[in-house]
Design a protein around this motif. Sequence first.
Motif, PDB file in Angstrom:
ATOM      1  N   TRP A  77       0.824  -1.215   0.000  1.00  0.00           N
ATOM      2  CA  TRP A  77       0.000   0.000   0.000  1.00  0.00           C
ATOM      3  C   TRP A  77       0.855   1.260   0.000  1.00  0.00           C
ATOM      4  CZ3 TRP A  77      -4.451  -0.232  -1.847  1.00  0.00           C
ATOM      5  CH2 TRP A  77      -5.312  -1.297  -1.604  1.00  0.00           C
ATOM      6  N   ARG A  78       1.969   1.226   0.732  1.00  0.00           N
ATOM      7  CA  ARG A  78       2.835   2.411   0.756  1.00  0.00           C
ATOM      8  C   ARG A  78       3.376   2.700  -0.643  1.00  0.00           C
ATOM      9  NH1 ARG A  78       5.875   0.780   4.307  1.00  0.00           N
ATOM     10  NH2 ARG A  78       4.971   1.839   6.117  1.00  0.00           N
ATOM     11  N   ALA A  79       3.779   1.650  -1.344  1.00  0.00           N
ATOM     12  CA  ALA A  79       4.280   1.841  -2.707  1.00  0.00           C
ATOM     13  C   ALA A  79       3.203   2.429  -3.603  1.00  0.00           C
ATOM     14  CB  ALA A  79       4.772   0.503  -3.264  1.00  0.00           C
ATOM     15  N   THR A  80       1.962   1.970  -3.414  1.00  0.00           N
ATOM     16  CA  THR A  80       0.860   2.504  -4.213  1.00  0.00           C
ATOM     17  C   THR A  80       0.592   3.959  -3.870  1.00  0.00           C
ATOM     18  OG1 THR A  80      -0.195   0.331  -4.413  1.00  0.00           O
ATOM     19  CG2 THR A  80      -1.606   2.260  -4.721  1.00  0.00           C
ATOM     20  N   LEU A  81       0.538   4.270  -2.592  1.00  0.00           N
ATOM     21  CA  LEU A  81       0.192   5.621  -2.160  1.00  0.00           C
ATOM     22  C   LEU A  81       1.290   6.634  -2.462  1.00  0.00           C
ATOM     23  CD1 LEU A  81      -1.407   4.662   1.259  1.00  0.00           C
ATOM     24  CD2 LEU A  81      -2.618   5.610  -0.719  1.00  0.00           C
ATOM     25  N   GLU A  82       2.531   6.175  -2.473  1.00  0.00           N
ATOM     26  CA  GLU A  82       3.639   7.086  -2.759  1.00  0.00           C
ATOM     27  C   GLU A  82       3.949   7.183  -4.245  1.00  0.00           C
ATOM     28  OE1 GLU A  82       6.828   5.660  -0.361  1.00  0.00           O
ATOM     29  OE2 GLU A  82       6.106   6.665   1.463  1.00  0.00           O
ATOM     30  N   GLY A  83       3.398   6.237  -5.029  1.00  0.00           N
ATOM     31  CA  GLY A  83       3.639   6.247  -6.466  1.00  0.00           C
ATOM     32  C   GLY A  83       2.539   6.989  -7.206  1.00  0.00           C
ATOM     33  N   GLU A  84       2.601   6.934  -8.499  1.00  0.00           N
ATOM     34  CA  GLU A  84       1.570   7.565  -9.311  1.00  0.00           C
ATOM     35  C   GLU A  84       0.319   6.711  -9.291  1.00  0.00           C
ATOM     36  OE1 GLU A  84       2.859   8.405 -13.217  1.00  0.00           O
ATOM     37  OE2 GLU A  84       4.554   9.654 -12.607  1.00  0.00           O
ATOM     38  N   GLN A  85      -0.823   7.341  -9.046  1.00  0.00           N
ATOM     39  CA  GLN A  85      -2.085   6.623  -9.054  1.00  0.00           C
ATOM     40  C   GLN A  85      -2.449   6.258 -10.489  1.00  0.00           C
ATOM     41  OE1 GLN A  85      -3.876   5.747  -6.267  1.00  0.00           O
ATOM     42  NE2 GLN A  85      -2.061   6.477  -5.192  1.00  0.00           N
ATOM     43  N   SER A  86      -2.932   5.041 -10.686  1.00  0.00           N
ATOM     44  CA  SER A  86      -3.316   4.607 -12.019  1.00  0.00           C
ATOM     45  C   SER A  86      -4.758   4.122 -12.018  1.00  0.00           C
ATOM     46  CB  SER A  86      -2.391   3.472 -12.494  1.00  0.00           C
ATOM     47  OG  SER A  86      -2.522   2.352 -11.652  1.00  0.00           O
ATOM     48  N   ARG A  87      -5.375   4.140 -13.151  1.00  0.00           N
ATOM     49  CA  ARG A  87      -6.744   3.652 -13.332  1.00  0.00           C
ATOM     50  C   ARG A  87      -7.714   4.314 -12.356  1.00  0.00           C
ATOM     51  NH1 ARG A  87      -8.331  -1.717 -13.110  1.00  0.00           N
ATOM     52  NH2 ARG A  87      -7.219  -1.953 -11.142  1.00  0.00           N
ATOM     53  N   ASP A  88      -7.476   5.582 -12.039  1.00  0.00           N
ATOM     54  CA  ASP A  88      -8.352   6.308 -11.113  1.00  0.00           C
ATOM     55  C   ASP A  88      -8.402   5.643  -9.742  1.00  0.00           C
ATOM     56  OD1 ASP A  88      -9.023   8.161 -13.034  1.00  0.00           O
ATOM     57  OD2 ASP A  88     -10.769   7.057 -13.713  1.00  0.00           O
TER      58      ASP A  88
END
Length: 232
Positions: A77-88
């Motif tokens: 989740w941290r990688a997702t939240l700190e990275g670019e959001q994709s697919r809205d």
Amino acid sequence: MAHEHGNEHQHDQGNDHGHDHGHERGPVADASVRVARASDAPAVGFVQAVVFREAYAAALAPEVLATFEPRAFANAWRATLEGEQSRDGVLLVACAGEQVVGFAAVGASDDADADTGTAELIVLGVHPDARRQGHGSRLLHAVVDTARARGRSELGAWLLASDEDTRAFLTAAGMVADGAHRERVVTPDGGTAGELRLSAVLADPEAAGSAEDAPTDRTGQVGADDGDPGSA
């Protein structure tokens, strides 16, 4: 919801759970739902590990369940939240006061038969100690609002075919099985679990009146979603 095995356990539907950790009960903390921050990753990872171990207890071997560790979920989740959001994609958290007790993720559906107006409820879970306090319903309402804000008119959700509690929760909210099924790989050696898909047309807020946050079923009737199930 859909589950991918390994240390990237961030896409699944577990149980609708709530949180109040077994101590003497004081006044109920203020309940809220907000968009997650990177600092929420450890709390979300903890809740997800508990939820998934319970949801998959009948489907997976103990040694596989043991891999559902808070740190692995939190890192994903941290990688997702700190990275670019994709697919809205958006991660939402349910809070009792400042404490994260549940989470839900919504994004654009990538199902082959979905159009650009379809969102997917990727995962929704609430800690068992906080059940029946409305956290699951508030999360689902926020998911619907988020999907509508991105121009989506339909919501889909994949869940374990054996997960009757989650199915009951989403069905009570107005979602219905649409006939789609699939086998999902859930173990390192290629073991699978059957999943089914629920879907609903999102109600027009102006037409839905006081129940504007709830999805509707295929007949357009707003589903009841006032309670909090044992699992969702």
